[in-house]
Each structure stands twice: as structure tokens, then as C-alpha cells.
Design a protein around this motif. Sequence first.
Motif, mmCIF file in Angstrom:
data_model
loop_
_atom_site.group_PDB
_atom_site.id
_atom_site.type_symbol
_atom_site.label_atom_id
_atom_site.label_comp_id
_atom_site.label_asym_id
_atom_site.label_seq_id
_atom_site.Cartn_x
_atom_site.Cartn_y
_atom_site.Cartn_z
ATOM 1 N N LEU A 118 27.196 54.009 16.624
ATOM 2 C CA LEU A 118 27.485 53.493 15.286
ATOM 3 C C LEU A 118 28.185 54.537 14.429
ATOM 4 O O LEU A 118 29.058 54.197 13.618
ATOM 5 N N GLU A 119 27.824 55.810 14.605
ATOM 6 C CA GLU A 119 28.455 56.854 13.790
ATOM 7 C C GLU A 119 29.932 56.991 14.114
ATOM 8 O O GLU A 119 30.739 57.329 13.246
ATOM 9 N N ALA A 120 30.289 56.715 15.351
ATOM 10 C CA ALA A 120 31.700 56.775 15.745
ATOM 11 C C ALA A 120 32.436 55.473 15.431
ATOM 12 O O ALA A 120 33.645 55.372 15.662
ATOM 13 N N GLY A 121 31.707 54.486 14.934
ATOM 14 C CA GLY A 121 32.328 53.232 14.552
ATOM 15 C C GLY A 121 32.624 52.284 15.700
ATOM 16 O O GLY A 121 33.461 51.374 15.565
ATOM 17 N N GLU A 122 31.931 52.465 16.835
ATOM 18 C CA GLU A 122 32.201 51.590 17.981
ATOM 19 C C GLU A 122 31.920 50.119 17.668
ATOM 20 O O GLU A 122 32.526 49.232 18.273
ATOM 21 N N GLN A 123 31.014 49.879 16.726
ATOM 22 C CA GLN A 123 30.684 48.499 16.367
ATOM 23 C C GLN A 123 31.835 47.796 15.658
ATOM 24 O O GLN A 123 31.813 46.564 15.507
ATOM 25 N N GLN A 124 32.831 48.562 15.239
ATOM 26 C CA GLN A 124 33.987 47.979 14.557
ATOM 27 C C GLN A 124 35.202 47.856 15.477
ATOM 28 O O GLN A 124 36.258 47.393 15.045
ATOM 29 N N GLY A 125 35.042 48.258 16.724
ATOM 30 C CA GLY A 125 36.137 48.158 17.684
ATOM 31 C C GLY A 125 36.320 46.727 18.160
ATOM 32 O O GLY A 125 35.426 45.886 18.033
ATOM 33 N N PRO A 126 37.471 46.426 18.732
ATOM 34 C CA PRO A 126 37.782 45.044 19.117
ATOM 35 C C PRO A 126 36.829 44.458 20.152
ATOM 36 O O PRO A 126 36.530 43.258 20.108
ATOM 37 N N HIS A 127 36.340 45.283 21.081
ATOM 38 C CA HIS A 127 35.420 44.753 22.086
ATOM 39 C C HIS A 127 34.136 44.251 21.434
ATOM 40 O O HIS A 127 33.668 43.138 21.722
ATOM 41 N N TYR A 128 33.583 45.066 20.528
ATOM 42 C CA TYR A 128 32.298 44.689 19.930
ATOM 43 C C TYR A 128 32.456 43.579 18.907
ATOM 44 O O TYR A 128 31.612 42.675 18.827
ATOM 45 N N THR A 129 33.508 43.618 18.121
ATOM 46 C CA THR A 129 33.685 42.574 17.118
ATOM 47 C C THR A 129 33.930 41.209 17.763
ATOM 48 O O THR A 129 33.666 40.172 17.143
ATOM 49 N N ALA A 130 34.419 41.211 19.004
ATOM 50 C CA ALA A 130 34.571 39.949 19.716
ATOM 51 C C ALA A 130 33.219 39.355 20.095
ATOM 52 O O ALA A 130 33.101 38.143 20.300
ATOM 53 N N LEU A 131 32.187 40.214 20.148
ATOM 54 C CA LEU A 131 30.838 39.761 20.496
ATOM 55 C C LEU A 131 29.979 39.502 19.268
ATOM 56 O O LEU A 131 29.112 38.628 19.283
ATOM 57 N N SER A 132 30.184 40.273 18.222
ATOM 58 C CA SER A 132 29.283 40.249 17.070
ATOM 59 C C SER A 132 30.051 40.028 15.770
ATOM 60 O O SER A 132 30.804 40.903 15.333
ATOM 61 N N VAL A 133 29.835 38.894 15.144
ATOM 62 C CA VAL A 133 30.449 38.614 13.851
ATOM 63 C C VAL A 133 29.949 39.601 12.804
ATOM 64 O O VAL A 133 30.700 40.039 11.931
ATOM 65 N N THR A 134 28.676 39.978 12.901
ATOM 66 C CA THR A 134 28.082 40.871 11.909
ATOM 67 C C THR A 134 28.404 42.335 12.154
ATOM 68 O O THR A 134 28.166 43.167 11.283
ATOM 69 N N GLN A 135 28.902 42.670 13.355
ATOM 70 C CA GLN A 135 29.230 44.057 13.725
ATOM 71 C C GLN A 135 28.014 44.965 13.592
ATOM 72 O O GLN A 135 28.111 46.109 13.143
ATOM 73 N N ARG A 136 26.867 44.427 14.025
ATOM 74 C CA ARG A 136 25.631 45.202 13.944
ATOM 75 C C ARG A 136 24.914 45.149 15.288
ATOM 76 O O ARG A 136 25.246 44.362 16.166
ATOM 77 N N VAL A 137 23.935 46.039 15.434
ATOM 78 C CA VAL A 137 23.059 45.982 16.601
ATOM 79 C C VAL A 137 21.699 45.475 16.139
ATOM 80 O O VAL A 137 21.321 45.678 14.981
ATOM 81 N N PRO A 138 20.985 44.811 17.045
ATOM 82 C CA PRO A 138 21.353 44.533 18.426
ATOM 83 C C PRO A 138 22.256 43.309 18.529
ATOM 84 O O PRO A 138 22.308 42.483 17.625
ATOM 85 N N THR A 139 22.927 43.217 19.658
ATOM 86 C CA THR A 139 23.621 41.999 20.054
ATOM 87 C C THR A 139 23.205 41.678 21.483
ATOM 88 O O THR A 139 23.199 42.569 22.339
ATOM 89 N N LEU A 140 22.848 40.430 21.704
ATOM 90 C CA LEU A 140 22.496 39.953 23.036
ATOM 91 C C LEU A 140 23.671 39.159 23.599
ATOM 92 O O LEU A 140 24.243 38.322 22.898
ATOM 93 N N VAL A 141 24.018 39.429 24.843
ATOM 94 C CA VAL A 141 25.028 38.641 25.546
ATOM 95 C C VAL A 141 24.338 37.964 26.722
ATOM 96 O O VAL A 141 23.673 38.623 27.534
ATOM 97 N N HIS A 142 24.479 36.660 26.788
ATOM 98 C CA HIS A 142 23.869 35.855 27.855
ATOM 99 C C HIS A 142 24.972 34.997 28.442
ATOM 100 O O HIS A 142 25.345 33.974 27.865
ATOM 101 N N GLY A 143 25.509 35.443 29.570
ATOM 102 C CA GLY A 143 26.660 34.745 30.126
ATOM 103 C C GLY A 143 27.846 34.861 29.184
ATOM 104 O O GLY A 143 28.249 35.959 28.823
ATOM 105 N N ASP A 144 28.385 33.750 28.742
ATOM 106 C CA ASP A 144 29.516 33.778 27.819
ATOM 107 C C ASP A 144 29.079 33.547 26.371
ATOM 108 O O ASP A 144 29.912 33.294 25.497
#
Length: 210
Positions: free
Chosen positions: A40-66
Motif C-alpha cells: 500500500l505504501e508503494a501505491g500498488e492498490q492504485q495500479g491497473p491490475h488491482y483497480t481492475a479487481l477492486s473498485v474501492t482500491q483497498r484491502v482485502p479483496t477476494l477473487v473467486h474465479g472471475d
Amino acid sequence: MNDARLRLYVDAQYTSPYALSAFVVLREKGLDFEWIPVDLEAGEQQGPHYTALSVTQRVPTLVHGDFSLSESSAIDEYLEEVFPGTPVYPRNPQHRAKAREVQAWLRSDLAPLRQERSTLVVFYGQQAPALTPSAKAAARKLIEGAQALLPQGADHLFGEWSIADVDLALMLNRLILNGDDVPDALVTYAKRQWARPSVQEWVNILRPAL
């Protein structure tokens, strides 16, 4: 969907109380999953990979299949519905509703206490200075609320363990592990929840230096 791979994105320092909650639910249900740290300190939650998974850009995020889902209480409830075999919420509908009330309260209230007793106290042993008046008021509200919710001498909030017990114990431990004054019955209760193997696994994760 039940056969799809589960992944849980958590903070890289493993200090998020919300990541802990989702992690414990997965462990209590005996589910196989991969956990993936996010810096989070490096801002990985704001990168394109994570923002594609999480609208809120926060942890935790669960991925279950698609399917992906953020916000820990939503994750807890989703896992309860999709994998009902080992319940993590009370079976009684009213108790289950109260457990969700406790979770919502702890996530939305008591901000001065959460700020002045960060989870660095809990997971890194970092000591914090005396509480300000606003944080003292929040601590008093927490203690009074916990006492009202817990029958005297009760092991759990609702007669059986639920994920709300872990969430409440975490909040109490912000005070207890800093050496702040907490009634003995609540200290005993928090220690009991903290000793649970699923919680201890998270507590004992090797964390990076601050």
C-alpha cells in the motif's frame, strides 16, 4: 463457482484488521486459497491490475474465479453464503444480524481510537502515547459496548463463536496490548479469541521491518 480458485489480496505488512477478518473466515471454513500481499505504501492498490479487481482500491479483496469483491464484511458474508459448511456467523437470525451490527460498528465508528491505537500496536508491539480526550471517549464507548454485548463470563458474543468475536477482540487489543486500562473480563475474552489457531496463524506471519 465453488471449484474456482480463491485468492485473497492483503496488505504487505499484514496489519489490516479487515484482512485478518477475511483470512480467519477462509481458514475457519477450511478453504484452500492463495494470499497475495499488496504494498500500500508503494501505491500498488492504485495500479491497473488491482483497480481492475477492486473498485474501492483497498484491502482485502477476494477473487473467486472471475468474481472479485472488496470490503471485509462483504467478503465474510459472501464466503458464508457460498461455503456454508462451517458457519462463521450465528445460526440464529437475530444473533446473526447483531453480529453484522457489531462488524459495521467497529468499521465505521471509534475513529479516534483507531487512529491513536493503530494496529502497529497489535502486530508490531509499537507503543503509543496516552490517549487524547476524544480517543478516551471512543475507548470508553468501546468498553461499554463490549460489556453490554457480552453476558457476564461469556466465552463468545452470541453463545457460539463467530467472526464478530475476532473483530471485537482486535479492537479491544488495540488498548490491551498497549497497556491501557481494560476490565479484566474483557481482557480474558480478547485473549480467548486471540488464541484461536486461525487468528494465531495471522499473528505469527513474518512481517517486514518497519
